[in-house]
Design a protein around this motif. Sequence first.
Motif, short mmCIF file in Angstrom:
data_model
loop_
_atom_site.label_atom_id
_atom_site.label_comp_id
_atom_site.label_asym_id
_atom_site.label_seq_id
_atom_site.Cartn_x
_atom_site.Cartn_y
_atom_site.Cartn_z
N ALA A 42 0.85 -1.19 0.00
CA ALA A 42 0.00 0.00 0.00
C ALA A 42 0.89 1.24 0.00
O ALA A 42 1.74 1.40 0.87
N VAL A 43 0.68 2.09 -1.00
CA VAL A 43 1.42 3.34 -1.12
C VAL A 43 0.43 4.47 -0.89
O VAL A 43 -0.49 4.67 -1.69
N ASN A 44 0.58 5.17 0.23
CA ASN A 44 -0.41 6.17 0.65
C ASN A 44 -1.83 5.59 0.63
O ASN A 44 -2.79 6.25 0.25
N GLY A 45 -1.92 4.32 1.02
CA GLY A 45 -3.22 3.68 1.15
C GLY A 45 -3.73 2.99 -0.09
O GLY A 45 -4.76 2.31 -0.03
N ALA A 46 -3.06 3.14 -1.22
CA ALA A 46 -3.50 2.50 -2.47
C ALA A 46 -2.75 1.18 -2.65
O ALA A 46 -1.51 1.16 -2.67
N CYS A 47 -3.49 0.09 -2.76
CA CYS A 47 -2.88 -1.23 -2.92
C CYS A 47 -2.29 -1.35 -4.32
O CYS A 47 -2.99 -1.25 -5.33
N LEU A 48 -0.98 -1.59 -4.38
CA LEU A 48 -0.27 -1.73 -5.65
C LEU A 48 0.55 -3.01 -5.63
O LEU A 48 0.88 -3.53 -4.56
N THR A 49 0.89 -3.51 -6.80
CA THR A 49 1.63 -4.76 -6.92
C THR A 49 3.08 -4.48 -7.30
O THR A 49 3.35 -3.77 -8.27
N ALA A 50 3.99 -5.04 -6.52
CA ALA A 50 5.41 -4.87 -6.81
C ALA A 50 5.77 -5.65 -8.08
O ALA A 50 5.50 -6.84 -8.18
N VAL A 51 6.37 -4.96 -9.04
CA VAL A 51 6.79 -5.61 -10.28
C VAL A 51 8.31 -5.74 -10.35
O VAL A 51 8.84 -6.40 -11.25
N ALA A 52 9.00 -5.11 -9.42
CA ALA A 52 10.45 -5.25 -9.30
C ALA A 52 10.83 -4.88 -7.87
O ALA A 52 10.27 -3.94 -7.31
#
Length: 221
Positions: A42-52
Amino acid sequence: MFTGIIEGLGTIHSIRSSGQGSRLVITADYLLENTRIGDSIAVNGACLTAVAVSGKRFEVDVSRETLRLTTLGTAKTGERVNLERALRLSDRIDGHLVAGHVDGTGQIRDRQAAGNSTVVAIGVPKSLSRYLIQKGSVAVDGISLTVNDCDDAGFTVSIVPHTGRVTTIGFKQIGAPVNIETDMIGKYVEKFMTGSKIETTGKGKAGSGVDMDLLAKTGFL
């Protein structure tokens, strides 16, 4: 799924266009041990997927929808962000259940010292304030906070010294935009109570929601 307990801060190292979205490279202040490609952050509360992932640095792709709904759409290189990796089933939930699906943005309208804490007032549209209740939970830039008071125009939260030191809300000033995720339970309850059609599992039939007649017929009233 997250808890709203921020692990640490990071800095946006670079932003570049990627299709109709963006690719963010972020450097965390701490080593991302056991974090792998495909993990949720979560980046500033937004769920994101690590691609690297490499040491303290990781990359994420941000969709056009996320750019539209969150402050990541106006993020700048060098900006500080809150970071939290996904909840594990063995973890304690010290905050509240946060999906990482930001509902929209608000704006810091006031900051006032109150004893050893800071009371922060945040303005939000009515489409978000409808899901806020006094002493309920809200995620602000991914931080799990308790609502002090609320009305149609916004809400207030108290920031204790520790939270102010380890998250971005400690230095964000009046006028700054913030990501808002309201408590998911309220949204589910509203859908059931307003009679929205709910698909049942397997057979594709629709329910009529919960109303006073149904509660009476089933013995709850």
